[in-house]
Design an enzyme around this catalytic site. Structure first.
Site, PDB file in Angstrom:
ATOM      1  N   LYS A  70       5.781  65.505 -10.814  1.00  0.00           N
ATOM      2  CA  LYS A  70       5.999  66.860 -10.275  1.00  0.00           C
ATOM      3  C   LYS A  70       7.462  67.309 -10.351  1.00  0.00           C
ATOM      4  O   LYS A  70       7.748  68.456 -10.686  1.00  0.00           O
ATOM      5  CB  LYS A  70       5.542  66.920  -8.814  1.00  0.00           C
ATOM      6  CG  LYS A  70       4.040  66.826  -8.602  1.00  0.00           C
ATOM      7  CD  LYS A  70       3.767  67.000  -7.110  1.00  0.00           C
ATOM      8  CE  LYS A  70       2.321  66.773  -6.771  1.00  0.00           C
ATOM      9  NZ  LYS A  70       2.026  67.096  -5.365  1.00  0.00           N
ATOM     10  N   ASP A 109       0.898  73.507  -3.666  1.00  0.00           N
ATOM     11  CA  ASP A 109       0.694  72.619  -2.512  1.00  0.00           C
ATOM     12  C   ASP A 109       0.934  73.345  -1.170  1.00  0.00           C
ATOM     13  O   ASP A 109       0.174  73.171  -0.224  1.00  0.00           O
ATOM     14  CB  ASP A 109       1.638  71.403  -2.584  1.00  0.00           C
ATOM     15  CG  ASP A 109       1.113  70.330  -3.537  1.00  0.00           C
ATOM     16  OD1 ASP A 109      -0.102  70.287  -3.791  1.00  0.00           O
ATOM     17  OD2 ASP A 109       1.943  69.530  -4.021  1.00  0.00           O
TER      18      ASP A 109
HETATM   19  P1  NAP Z   1       7.026  61.477  -1.120  1.00  0.00           P
HETATM   20  O1  NAP Z   1       7.713  62.606  -1.798  1.00  0.00           O
HETATM   21  O2  NAP Z   1       7.186  60.096  -1.622  1.00  0.00           O
HETATM   22  O3  NAP Z   1       7.501  61.508   0.431  1.00  0.00           O
HETATM   23  C1  NAP Z   1       7.070  60.502   1.326  1.00  0.00           C
HETATM   24  C2  NAP Z   1       7.464  60.885   2.745  1.00  0.00           C
HETATM   25  O4  NAP Z   1       6.890  59.919   3.645  1.00  0.00           O
HETATM   26  C3  NAP Z   1       8.968  60.870   2.997  1.00  0.00           C
HETATM   27  O5  NAP Z   1       9.283  61.831   3.978  1.00  0.00           O
HETATM   28  C4  NAP Z   1       9.183  59.442   3.537  1.00  0.00           C
HETATM   29  O6  NAP Z   1      10.335  59.307   4.330  1.00  0.00           O
HETATM   30  C5  NAP Z   1       7.947  59.292   4.401  1.00  0.00           C
HETATM   31  N1  NAP Z   1       7.563  57.909   4.653  1.00  0.00           N
HETATM   32  C6  NAP Z   1       7.074  57.020   3.759  1.00  0.00           C
HETATM   33  N2  NAP Z   1       6.817  55.829   4.370  1.00  0.00           N
HETATM   34  C7  NAP Z   1       7.163  55.995   5.669  1.00  0.00           C
HETATM   35  C8  NAP Z   1       7.142  55.144   6.807  1.00  0.00           C
HETATM   36  N3  NAP Z   1       6.711  53.875   6.721  1.00  0.00           N
HETATM   37  N4  NAP Z   1       7.554  55.622   7.995  1.00  0.00           N
HETATM   38  C9  NAP Z   1       7.977  56.908   8.087  1.00  0.00           C
HETATM   39  N5  NAP Z   1       8.027  57.775   7.060  1.00  0.00           N
HETATM   40  C10 NAP Z   1       7.623  57.311   5.853  1.00  0.00           C
HETATM   41  O7  NAP Z   1       5.451  61.720  -1.035  1.00  0.00           O
HETATM   42  P2  NAP Z   1       4.663  63.119  -0.986  1.00  0.00           P
HETATM   43  O8  NAP Z   1       4.291  63.504  -2.366  1.00  0.00           O
HETATM   44  O9  NAP Z   1       5.436  64.073  -0.148  1.00  0.00           O
HETATM   45  O10 NAP Z   1       3.314  62.667  -0.240  1.00  0.00           O
HETATM   46  C11 NAP Z   1       3.292  62.420   1.155  1.00  0.00           C
HETATM   47  C12 NAP Z   1       1.832  62.383   1.618  1.00  0.00           C
HETATM   48  O11 NAP Z   1       1.244  63.656   1.378  1.00  0.00           O
HETATM   49  C13 NAP Z   1       0.958  61.374   0.878  1.00  0.00           C
HETATM   50  O12 NAP Z   1       0.061  60.795   1.813  1.00  0.00           O
HETATM   51  C14 NAP Z   1       0.175  62.229  -0.116  1.00  0.00           C
HETATM   52  O13 NAP Z   1      -1.083  61.676  -0.439  1.00  0.00           O
HETATM   53  C15 NAP Z   1      -0.007  63.485   0.724  1.00  0.00           C
HETATM   54  N6  NAP Z   1      -0.262  64.709  -0.062  1.00  0.00           N
HETATM   55  C16 NAP Z   1      -1.389  65.397   0.230  1.00  0.00           C
HETATM   56  C17 NAP Z   1      -1.676  66.548  -0.460  1.00  0.00           C
HETATM   57  C18 NAP Z   1      -2.934  67.282  -0.136  1.00  0.00           C
HETATM   58  O14 NAP Z   1      -3.301  68.162  -0.918  1.00  0.00           O
HETATM   59  N7  NAP Z   1      -3.601  67.010   0.977  1.00  0.00           N
HETATM   60  C19 NAP Z   1      -0.802  67.015  -1.469  1.00  0.00           C
HETATM   61  C20 NAP Z   1       0.366  66.288  -1.733  1.00  0.00           C
HETATM   62  C21 NAP Z   1       0.629  65.123  -1.020  1.00  0.00           C
HETATM   63  P3  NAP Z   1      11.780  58.985   3.638  1.00  0.00           P
HETATM   64  O15 NAP Z   1      12.247  60.292   3.062  1.00  0.00           O
HETATM   65  O16 NAP Z   1      12.635  58.509   4.747  1.00  0.00           O
HETATM   66  O17 NAP Z   1      11.518  57.945   2.576  1.00  0.00           O
END
Ligand code: NAP
Length: 292
Positions: A70, A109
């Site tokens: 992305k 999104d």
């Molecule tokens: P990303 O860019 O990798 O961001 C991950 C986020 O989670 C960051 O804020 C990270 O914090 C935090 N995080 C990860 N492990 C953690 C932990 N153990 N404790 C606290 N915070 C933690 O991922 P993303 O693309 O934003 O995706 C995040 C979630 O959204 C995923 O579950 C994904 O499946 C979901 N999602 C859903 C949709 C939907 O349509 N429903 C669409 C997109 C994504 P740091 O910055 O400190 O690392």
């Protein structure tokens, strides 16, 4: 339906085999009566440009992008991101207007999240939103909810990322240690981290902080998270990530075809697929226990 004239749509990512988008989008295309199909393709980041140009050259109807492509897509000189995708810093949908001469990047999104909230009857304008997370999903949600008139506080494990994102959306940035005082005063609590994807993930905050006047929206869609269970137990409105997934896909379909997406059909396809996966996982766990 003539196979040879089928329009192809697709999702690129790596890994990609667990994507729910093919089941969801194929159900939608069929319901719309489109002579089209939607496939998942494993594309490595260094091949993204070639893959997008190839899709354009072959007359694909449109593409979705997922992890880890992305953000990378935004840097491709062959693609013009629209204003929202540029602000968010990520592209999850690509449209081809005149073949490879006009490749546009969009991000659906945030709108997916907004529509999921509105679909559940939640008022976003002037609401106090607590957004937990500052990654890709959180960025998309923050920009869209700010445009919709919400007041936003962002809490993240890495506080610097929370503060950077907050500065872009006239909000405030906090660390996860501040959740104890932020949660009770929020109208809408959104988990936009990956916490909750796995059974046994520790809770981000104590369940007793939630109350019945709140909406809790968890973007995680692969399972019913502990956060959503806590929200239901507190009498709060609980919204899972399935509807965000469905509406981001519906918006992409709208961009590609100009047609109103059959949201109910898409939701059913996703929930059925998730139920099948859960049943399979439970069967495997049972069999593993029996053979021990
Ligand atoms: P990303 O860019 O990798 O961001 C991950 C986020 O989670 C960051 O804020 C990270 O914090 C935090 N995080 C990860 N492990 C953690 C932990 N153990 N404790 C606290 N915070 C933690 O991922 P993303 O693309 O934003 O995706 C995040 C979630 O959204 C995923 O579950 C994904 O499946 C979901 N999602 C859903 C949709 C939907 O349509 N429903 C669409 C997109 C994504 P740091 O910055 O400190 O690392």
């Amino acid at each position: 339906m003539q196979q040879s004239f089928m329009k192809i749509f697709g999702i690129f990512g790596d890994p990609i085999e667990h994507s729910l988008s093919p089941a969801m989008q194929n159900a939608a295309l069929q319901a719309l009566g489109e002579a089209a199909c939607y496939h998942a393709f494993r594309v490595r980041p260094e091949k993204l440009k070639d893959a997008v140009l190839g899709a354009a050259a072959m007359g694909f109807g449109g593409l979705n992008l997922t992890i880890p492509l992305k953000e990378k897509a935004l840097k491709l000189e062959i693609l013009q991101p629209d204003e929202l995708a540029r602000a968010i810093g990520a592209v999850n949908t690509i449209s081809f207007r005149q073949g490879d001469q006009n490749i546009t990047g969009h991000n659906t999104d945030g709108e997916g999240a907004l529509l999921a909230l509105q679909d559940a009857g939640v008022r976003v304008r002037e609401s106090q939103v607590l957004l937990i997370g500052a990654g890709g999903a959180a960025r998309a949600i923050a920009y869209t909810l700010e445009q919709e008139g919400a007041r936003i506080a962002i809490a993240n494990r890495s506080i610097q990322k929370a503060q950077q994102l907050a500065a872009c959306v006239s909000g405030s940035g906090f660390s996860l240690d501040d959740l104890g005082r932020l949660v009770p005063g929020s109208d809408i609590v959104i988990n936009a981290t990956s916490v909750g994807m796995k059974e046994g993930d520790p809770r981000l905050f104590d369940s007793w902080l939630l109350h019945s006047d709140q909406t809790v929206f968890d973007v995680v869609y692969n399972r019913e998270t502990e956060l959503l269970q806590d929200a239901r137990a507190a009498g709060a409105k609980a919204i899972d990530g399935v509807m965000m997934l469905v509406y981001q896909g519906a918006k992409a379909l709208d961009i590609w075809t100009g047609k109103k997406a059959p949201v109910g059909v898409m939701e059913r396809a996703v929930r059925e697929r998730l139920k099948e996966r859960q049943a399979k996982a439970e069967k495997e766990t049972k069999e593993a226990k029996e053979t021990r």
